[in-house]
Structures are given as C-alpha cells and as structure tokens.
Design a protein around this motif. Structure first.
Motif, PDB file in Angstrom:
ATOM      1  N   ARG A  87      20.403  83.035  42.773  1.00 24.03           N
ATOM      2  CA  ARG A  87      20.701  84.059  41.769  1.00 24.03           C
ATOM      3  C   ARG A  87      19.428  84.463  41.021  1.00 24.03           C
ATOM      4  NH1 ARG A  87      24.521  86.631  39.145  1.00 24.03           N
ATOM      5  NH2 ARG A  87      26.178  85.721  40.361  1.00 24.03           N
ATOM      6  N   HIS A  88      18.618  83.465  40.682  1.00 27.06           N
ATOM      7  CA  HIS A  88      17.379  83.732  39.951  1.00 27.06           C
ATOM      8  C   HIS A  88      16.453  84.615  40.798  1.00 27.06           C
ATOM      9  CE1 HIS A  88      13.686  81.882  37.719  1.00 27.06           C
ATOM     10  NE2 HIS A  88      13.868  83.145  37.426  1.00 27.06           N
ATOM     11  N   ALA A  89      16.336  84.269  42.072  1.00 27.79           N
ATOM     12  CA  ALA A  89      15.466  85.049  42.968  1.00 27.79           C
ATOM     13  C   ALA A  89      15.991  86.469  43.139  1.00 27.79           C
ATOM     14  CB  ALA A  89      15.365  84.351  44.323  1.00 27.79           C
ATOM     15  N   TRP A  90      17.275  86.577  43.276  1.00 31.65           N
ATOM     16  CA  TRP A  90      17.916  87.890  43.474  1.00 31.65           C
ATOM     17  C   TRP A  90      17.698  88.778  42.249  1.00 31.65           C
ATOM     18  CZ3 TRP A  90      19.237  91.951  45.597  1.00 31.65           C
ATOM     19  CH2 TRP A  90      20.406  92.674  45.350  1.00 31.65           C
ATOM     20  N   LYS A  91      17.898  88.175  41.078  1.00 34.19           N
ATOM     21  CA  LYS A  91      17.710  88.931  39.832  1.00 34.19           C
ATOM     22  C   LYS A  91      16.269  89.416  39.719  1.00 34.19           C
ATOM     23  CE  LYS A  91      17.289  87.045  35.606  1.00 34.19           C
ATOM     24  NZ  LYS A  91      17.654  86.305  34.402  1.00 34.19           N
ATOM     25  N   ILE A 118      15.624  92.333  42.094  1.00 37.15           N
ATOM     26  CA  ILE A 118      16.230  93.574  41.599  1.00 37.15           C
ATOM     27  C   ILE A 118      15.378  94.151  40.474  1.00 37.15           C
ATOM     28  CG2 ILE A 118      18.132  94.476  40.215  1.00 37.15           C
ATOM     29  CD1 ILE A 118      20.034  93.201  41.852  1.00 37.15           C
ATOM     30  N   ARG A 119      14.990  93.280  39.565  1.00 42.93           N
ATOM     31  CA  ARG A 119      14.226  93.758  38.410  1.00 42.93           C
ATOM     32  C   ARG A 119      12.879  94.332  38.837  1.00 42.93           C
ATOM     33  NH1 ARG A 119      15.466  89.783  33.275  1.00 42.93           N
ATOM     34  NH2 ARG A 119      17.334  90.951  32.658  1.00 42.93           N
ATOM     35  N   ARG A 120      12.256  93.686  39.800  1.00 46.48           N
ATOM     36  CA  ARG A 120      10.952  94.214  40.267  1.00 46.48           C
ATOM     37  C   ARG A 120      11.122  95.581  40.920  1.00 46.48           C
ATOM     38  NH1 ARG A 120       6.894  90.732  39.439  1.00 46.48           N
ATOM     39  NH2 ARG A 120       7.806  88.792  38.734  1.00 46.48           N
ATOM     40  N   ASN A 127      20.618 104.477  31.154  1.00 50.31           N
ATOM     41  CA  ASN A 127      21.222 103.534  32.108  1.00 50.31           C
ATOM     42  C   ASN A 127      20.178 102.725  32.883  1.00 50.31           C
ATOM     43  OD1 ASN A 127      20.323 105.168  34.135  1.00 50.31           O
ATOM     44  ND2 ASN A 127      22.341 105.958  34.702  1.00 50.31           N
ATOM     45  N   TRP A 128      18.948 103.229  32.935  1.00 49.03           N
ATOM     46  CA  TRP A 128      17.930 102.430  33.614  1.00 49.03           C
ATOM     47  C   TRP A 128      17.756 101.091  32.901  1.00 49.03           C
ATOM     48  CZ3 TRP A 128      13.484  99.940  32.320  1.00 49.03           C
ATOM     49  CH2 TRP A 128      12.789  99.375  33.394  1.00 49.03           C
ATOM     50  N   LEU A 129      17.647 101.177  31.571  1.00 49.74           N
ATOM     51  CA  LEU A 129      17.438  99.948  30.789  1.00 49.74           C
ATOM     52  C   LEU A 129      18.642  99.011  30.926  1.00 49.74           C
ATOM     53  CD1 LEU A 129      15.089  98.971  29.041  1.00 49.74           C
ATOM     54  CD2 LEU A 129      16.347  99.723  27.033  1.00 49.74           C
ATOM     55  N   TYR A 150      18.487  97.282  34.216  1.00 52.13           N
ATOM     56  CA  TYR A 150      17.478  96.212  34.177  1.00 52.13           C
ATOM     57  C   TYR A 150      18.045  95.002  33.433  1.00 52.13           C
ATOM     58  CZ  TYR A 150      12.977  93.956  33.886  1.00 52.13           C
ATOM     59  OH  TYR A 150      11.950  93.058  34.017  1.00 52.13           O
ATOM     60  N   ALA A 151      18.650  95.266  32.265  1.00 54.85           N
ATOM     61  CA  ALA A 151      19.154  94.179  31.426  1.00 54.85           C
ATOM     62  C   ALA A 151      20.261  93.398  32.126  1.00 54.85           C
ATOM     63  CB  ALA A 151      19.655  94.743  30.099  1.00 54.85           C
ATOM     64  N   PHE A 152      21.105  94.114  32.874  1.00 50.96           N
ATOM     65  CA  PHE A 152      22.251  93.450  33.487  1.00 50.96           C
ATOM     66  C   PHE A 152      22.044  93.127  34.967  1.00 50.96           C
ATOM     67  CE2 PHE A 152      24.105  95.575  29.756  1.00 50.96           C
ATOM     68  CZ  PHE A 152      24.579  94.450  29.108  1.00 50.96           C
ATOM     69  N   ALA A 153      20.786  93.098  35.390  1.00 52.56           N
ATOM     70  CA  ALA A 153      20.486  92.793  36.798  1.00 52.56           C
ATOM     71  C   ALA A 153      21.076  91.445  37.198  1.00 52.56           C
ATOM     72  CB  ALA A 153      18.990  92.801  37.031  1.00 52.56           C
ATOM     73  N   SER A 154      21.140  90.524  36.235  1.00 50.19           N
ATOM     74  CA  SER A 154      21.588  89.170  36.582  1.00 50.19           C
ATOM     75  C   SER A 154      23.057  89.134  36.968  1.00 50.19           C
ATOM     76  CB  SER A 154      21.337  88.231  35.417  1.00 50.19           C
ATOM     77  OG  SER A 154      21.968  88.736  34.283  1.00 50.19           O
TER      78      SER A 154
END
Lengths: 419, 413
Positions: A116-120, A123-125, A403-405, A408-412
């Motif tokens: 999950r950490h790697a996936w998040k 996505i964020r990158r 919605n971009w922000l 990003y915030a809810f990528a997890s």
C-alpha cells in the motif's frame, strides 16, 4: 538591484553538513543574488547555516501574497506537493527543480515497503510530475535520460491532458545538473587513511553504499588483484540513511569482504564519519575513485555527484556499469569503464591503473579538464539566462482545479488493482 | 540447421509494396536463417505471390500449438490483443520487438482523432506496453530513450509485478534499430525530378508528411533562401499519403502553406505520384541532401527516422531543424547539419552551406557513407539476434495477465 526577486522553495534546514540538495539550493540562490536579485530560500527551519546576501524564511511564516508576478520562483522536488499547486492557483509562474528524479531509486526499494505504501508513493509521484509538467513554466533536469523518465511517468497519468503534456515536455526542459565545487586550496593535507594503507594505491568509494549498487562485483574484482598494491576504501563504513535495505547492502558487502579474506587487507571500511570539510584530504591521498553499477534504471538515469568530487580533485575513475556521468568521463579520458557485472573487466582496469603511474596522471589531468567545464558557474548558466530573461516567469493563466490536491491527499485510499 | 525454429508474430499485411515494418521482418527472418534457423513470419497475407518461400503463415487462433517451448518467439510491437492474449496464456517465452514505439506518435494525433478514440488508443497501448515489457525475455528498442520511457511506464504501473520489473528493465533492453541497405547503391539512372529542377540543389523530403513534423520552420528556411543565387528547392517525394483523412490532412496543409508563402512550384515542389522503395535510388542520387523539420517533442526525441537510412545508403547528407537520435548521430559524424527546433534562419544557412560549398558537401557525403557502414541491417540486428539465440529456453511460468487488466484493455481505460 533587479526589481525581480528570487524565491526558492526548499525544505528542511540548511545544515553545516551540506548534503547535495542543500548545496544545490544554496548555489542556485547565490547565482540569483549574483544576478542582482533579492534572493530568498524558503525552508522549514531558517535557523541553519546563513549565506551572505540570501535571506532564509520559514515556509509557515511566508504569505504567497509577498510574491509578485514576474518574480523568479523555483520549487525543489522535495518541497511539499501543495506548494506548486498553491503557486499555480495564484497564477504565479514557477520553475520545478527536478534534477534528482528519485523514482528509479525507489523502484529498487519499493519491494521492501508495504504494497500500500509503495502504491501510494507511485500514485503521488505520477500526480506530482504530471502536475509540474503541465503547470511549471520550466523543468530543470540533469540529463536527457531523465526527460524520457519524466515523459513516461507523465504519460502514465489518467487524463488526456497528461499525454499531450508529455509530448511537449522537451520544450520545457532545461538541463542543469549538479556542478563541481571549487577545489580546496590546501596544498598538503594530512593523510586521513589508516596508517597501514597510506603507502598503498587507494581506490576510494566516495559515498554511501546504497542498495542499488553492485558491490559484489567490486569485491570479487579486488579479490582478483590481491597480488597488487591496490586497496579499496569505503569512505562511509556506517549507514547514515537509517533504512534497513541500505544497512543490509552495507552489511552484505562487509560480510562478503570478510568471507573472501579481504577485509582489513585489501578492503577497508572507514570507521569515522566524514563531513564535507574532511573530504579534500581523502581525495588528495587517493589514487582513484571507484564505482560499480548494475545494469539498472537507477544507474542509467543517475548523475553521480560523488564523481564531481573526483573531477574537482583531478582524480580518475574506475567503474563497472555505465551511468551518464561515467560515460562522459570515459569519453573525456578520465574513466576506465567495463560492463556491468564483468568482474574480469573491472579487475583488469583496476590492475592497469594501479600499475601505471603515468596513466593515472594522464587520466587525472583529463578529470581536471572535464571538472573545469562543469563548475557550478557553468552548470547554472541556464538558470542565469532565465533569471535575466524578461520574458521568463510570466503570469500563469492556467489554473489547476481543486480536485488535483484532493486526489493527491487521498492517494492512500485509491483502490489497488492488482498489487 | 538447428531444430529450434523462429516464429515472428506480427499484425502486418504482406503485399507487393513493402514498407518499413515488413522489410524489418523480412531482414530479421533472413538473419535467423543465415544462423541456421528455420524462420516463419505469422501475419496477414494479401493473396499475391509475395510469399514465394512459404515462410509467411496466417496468424489464426491456435497458432501457438505449432510452437515448441524450445522455439524462439518474437512478438512485434503492435501485435493485436487476441494473439497477444493467446501468446501470454500459452506460457511460451518470447522477445518483444518494440523498435517503433508508436505511442509518442499517437500523442501528436490528439485533436485530429475523436476524443474517445484517442483516449482508448493511449490507454490500450499503456496496458499492452506494460504487459509485454514486463513479461518479455528481451525488449528490442531503437534507442536508449525508448528503453527509459518504457521503464518509466513500468515503474508507475499499479501492478507490483510490473513496477518491480522497472528497476532491472535496462538489462532486458537490446538496441536493434532499423538498418540501412547493404547492397551497393545503383548509380547512373536518369534524373527523375521535373526538368526545370535539373541543375538546382534539391533538398529531398524523403517520406510522408505526418502531423508531428515541423513544416513551418522548413518553409521559413526555404523562404529565406528564395533569392539565393544557388536557387535551392525543396521536393516532397510523397505526393500522397494513406487514403485516410487524418493522414492526408497534413499534405493538404503543406500545399496550402507553400502557396500562401508564394513558394509553391518555385522553391517548393510536391511529387505528383507515389514512389515505391524499388524506385527510390534515382531520387536520392540526384538530390543534394535530405531535409527534415522536427519540433521539440517527445516523438522527435524517441524517433528513429528511417528516411535518413535511405540517405545513408545513397551517401547523401541531411539538413535538419530539431533534434532526433539518428540526426544527432549523423551530425556527430559529419553527415548532417542540425540546428535547434524552430530555427528557420539556421536551417537556411545549412541549406546554403551544402548548396554552395562543394567540398563541404562532398565531405558530408563521404561521412554519410561511413555512417551507413555501421548501420546496415546485419549490424543493427546483430545483438538482438545473438541475445535471442543465446537465451536458453526456460520452463518457469510467467505471471498471468489479471482479468482486470484484460478488461481495461477491452474498455480502453
């Protein structure tokens, strides 16, 4: 003094032990100052090392209203993701300093993270690079391999705009790699190496041992040149990263050297911590630098700053596995390069350089010559040009949506498809 | 003759008119045959007598049943979903020939294709590229940039398997660009250009006009050289493109632009017919140099412009605005003059340099010949063929393609 001001959004605290990113931010701010701009470094903690003529302010205490349209704004890669979003929302043009492109390092260490950490993080990158590719006026990279890396990352984004942005990236990019610092003026520094190896030909591993390096090939190569006077010295014998994956790489290197009977004879790990002020002595008394790259994405998109120390000191490099700066040094006659994983090739080059003083002098002179063309003053020339260009840092009419922000915030909590 | 067979899978149609992709497959099959392998191409037949050696087979469902696990399988870049799926399900090991990397070209069609077509095409390519790149034994690319681009697609994949494959992806990549012809260039054919052009320096646009090129800069350069005593002219060899509106539109735009700049039929000329590859030599022989306008785009940076290979074969240099990997290589070896994208003034100077300074032009022609020697087919395919032969057959299972990935492909999301 120009009416344009320079704002550099950085992170952390400028410490006495100057790490690469901090050194870069300082050099860029100094360049702006020298161009006649009022320069400000925006950091988390402004109480660190002060640079004459460069103001430091805390991010929390800065209102973006202080930044005027036309001011030069540079955002470091490590600055918080919301900063470029906030700048773009206010219509302020900014340049993104993405010279490091950490993704290739991360794909090597993702397997040691939770899925999950790697996936998040992935996505964020993607979101972040997609954002700066669309909204930044210019993007600073180290070399063209990073352009393709960035383009692929952006292309993987979810929207159609991401893909058209990827196509036009080449127009936005400026190549500003890390540069060579002015060499120490001290003519004769005390020899810092253990006494037992001072008279030997020291091949210096001039930085940390990270998980993506190929130290087994290097250790095996030194095993094959036991009969020579060569010695391998790891300047950083302790792990400072705090990451288990790097600690493991360091320990497995030490274990291999021990098992092969090389530890303390042909291979040494420094037991002292080396700061930037200690480095010149290690370089002055070394015979050559050494590196072992595997054939991997990290190496091909890297810009090995430890070689810059060699170039500043006029030292040659022996390296297995290519990377962009090693290739440049090889073509300039300052490096002996063998294929990744080729133990015999690396051993042969180490032997050749150990036994040939004139080759060492010749390659050292070539290193000095390359280094003289890669001083910060030269590598930062594109930055100087944009700072002095009245057409740069124009108002950004392209405003990002909220919605971009949120994405990003809810990528997890984005669903994982098949990790 | 070894008992391992080579199976090259493609979606290409084979007919009398051989274009680049078919020529590549032919050369590839020849390279394997010269190494003692029996090589077959699985593609689409056009019902003519092209396949006189019975080496082309139809790509029908169940084609994998004819392939032994020890055989060599090469999948071409745009193999359709159905055979791709069959190949992946069969667990046969394969090599992926991705030299064209058409994905960046697709980007330039944004705005000319309907939104949904464009989106679905891009998403499908993304799914296909990640799936094949992560599962292939080796991946053949034209330049280093293509390899890095593919690695970045993998690194950002939602699948851990694909993302983890990104780090060591460079180990898999093999440089195998398109090559130039090895047969000697035939000289002495009559000048095929329109008679009024005979004696003038001709700068040849030696292929189609695609939407991703930068004709504005090329025409700007021609306008700047309009009154030069050398009277250089620009000649478009391809009078027509594919019979589809999105491919023909750039040609119509080019003609309109030339007309509006008062260059049409004075300094800029369009061929009235189509020139096949077998008719190309005299056009190359009687030109001064090739010409190209590339914008600063990803497409240019990741391209391998095969039309330059014709110039190399003929020993003709290139003038270009905008960087691309093959132009850069030619420029480094003295076979091209390349200025930055959009620099019409610089391109005009380059044109006049070759048009007016004979010694420099002759020297560039020689350099072009030298580059040709290092880019002939047998050399460009050498590493890929050797690597393929040396890769031992393995029995370990490939990770399957998850149903969600197949669904995403079908839906183009």
């Amino acid at each position: 003094m120009s009416s344009r001001r320079y704002w550099h959004f950085h992170y952390g605290k400028i410490q006495t032990v100057v790490l690469g990113p901090h050194l870069r931010a300082m050099e860029m701010a100094i360049t702006a100052r020298d161009c006649g701009l009022e320069a400000t470094l925006v950091v988390d903690d402004p109480t660190g090392v002060q640079i004459p003529g460069v103001r430091q302010v805390a991010r929390g205490s800065l209102s973006l209203n202080e930044i005027q349209p036309g001011d030069a704004v540079v955002v470091s890669d490590a600055a918080a993701a919301r900063i470029p979003w906030q700048l773009a929302r206010k219509g302020l043009a900014f340049h993104a300093d993405s010279y490091g492109m950490a993704l290739p390092e991360l794909v090597k260490i993702y397997p040691s993270w939770t899925a999950r950490h790697a996936w998040k993080d992935r996505i964020r990158r993607c979101l972040k690079f997609g954002f700066i590719s669309r909204y930044a006026e210019k993007i600073y990279l180290s070399h063209d391999a990073q352009l393709f890396l960035l383009a692929g990352t952006v292309f993987s984004g979810r929207t159609t705009t991401d893909s058209s942005t990827a196509d036009s990236l080449a127009e936005k990019v400026l190549y500003i790699p890390m540069g060579v610092s002015s060499p120490s003026t001290s003519a004769d520094l005390p020899n810092p190496y253990p006494e037992s190896i001072r008279s030997r030909r020291i091949f210096l591993w001039g930085g940390g041992i990270w998980a993506w390096f190929d130290t087994p090939t290097l250790i095996h190569a030194f095993d094959r040149i036991r009969d020579t006077d060569a010695v391998l010295f790891f300047i950083s014998g302790q792990d400072h990263s705090g990451l288990a994956i790097h600690q493991k790489a360091l320990e497995s290197t030490r274990t291999l050297a021990r098992e092969m009977g090389l530890l303390g004879n042909n291979v040494f790990f420094n037991d002292r911590s080396v700061g930037p002020s200690d480095l010149p002595a290690y370089l002055q008394h070394a015979w050559s630098g050494v590196m072992a790259n595997p054939r991997c994405l990290e190496a091909e998109s890297s810009w090995r700053t430890r070689y810059l120390d060699l170039l500043g000191a006029g030292l040659p490099l022996v390296v297995s596995g290519r990377d962009p700066l090693a290739l440049r040094m090889e073509s300039g006659g300052a490096a002996l390069l063998s294929s990744a994983g080729d133990i015999n090739g690396l051993a042969s080059n180490l032997r050749k350089l150990t036994q040939d003083s004139s080759l060492k002098s010749q390659m050292g002179a070539a290193a000095k010559s390359i280094g003289s063309k890669m001083h910060w003053n030269t590598t930062l020339a594109p930055l100087r040009d944009v700072l002095q260009d009245p057409n740069s840092f124009q108002v950004n009419a392209n405003r990002p949506p909220l919605n971009w922000l949120l994405r990003y915030a809810f990528a997890s909590i984005t669903p994982k498809w098949n990790s | 003759m070894t008992n391992r067979k080579v199976h090259i899978l493609t979606r290409e149609r084979f007919g009398k008119l051989l274009l680049g992709p078919q020529i590549r497959l032919e050369r590839l099959a020849q390279e394997f045959t010269s190494q003692g392998f029996e090589a077959f191409i699985y593609g689409h037949l056009c019902g003519n007598d092209f396949d006189h050696e019975n080496r082309i087979k139809p790509l029908r469902p169940g084609f994998t049943k004819d392939i032994q696990p020890s055989d060599i399988v090469i999948a071409s870049e745009l193999l359709q979903a159905r055979p791709c799926n069959e190949l992946l399900s069969s667990n046969l090991r394969f090599h992926w020939d991705c030299y064209g990397l058409s994905l960046p070209e697709t980007l330039s069609f944004q705005g000319t294709w309907p939104f949904l077509k464009s989106l679905a095409d891009r998403r499908r390519k993304l799914v296909r590229y990640r799936t094949l790149a992560s599962r292939a034994e080796s991946v053949w690319v034209s330049n280093q940039g293509q390899g890095t681009f593919l690695a970045a697609l993998l690194a950002t994949s939602p699948s851990s398997f694909e993302s983890n494959a990104a780090s060591s992806f460079p180990k898999k990549t093999v440089l195998a660009p398109m090559g130039s012809r090895s047969e000697s260039f035939p000289i002495g054919a009559p000048n095929p250009y329109p008679t009024p052009l005979h004696g003038r320096p001709i700068f040849l646009w030696g292929g189609g006009i695609w939407p991703w090129f930068d004709l504005n800069t090329v025409f700007d350069a021609m306008a700047r050289t309009k009154d030069a005593p050398e009277a250089p002219c620009l000649f478009f060899i391809s009078g027509r493109n594919e019979a589809t509106s999105d491919y023909d539109a750039p040609l119509s735009e080019a003609i309109s632009l030339a007309k509006s700049m008062e260059l049409l039929d004075t300094n800029v000329f369009f061929n009235s017919g189509r020139v096949s590859s077998s008719e190309l030599a005299p056009w190359l022989e009687h030109c001064t140099a090739g010409i190209m306008g590339s914008p600063a785009t990803l497409e240019s940076n990741l391209s391998w412009r095969t039309r330059y290979l014709d110039l190399l074969w003929a020993g003709r240099p290139l003038v270009a605005s905008g960087d691309d990997p093959l132009a850069r290589r030619m420029a480094n070896e003295g076979a091209a003059l390349v200025v930055e994208a959009g620099n019409g003034e610089g391109l005009a100077k380059s044109i006049l340099q070759y048009a007016s300074r004979r010694q420099e032009w002759l020297s560039a022609c020689s350099a072009s010949k030298r580059v040709a020697e290092s880019t002939i087919w047998s050399k460009t395919l050498q590493h890929a063929v050797q690597r393929t032969i040396q890769t031992p057959p393995t029995k370990s299972r490939l990770p399957g393609v998850p149903p969600i990935t197949k669904l995403r492909y079908v839906l183009g999301i």
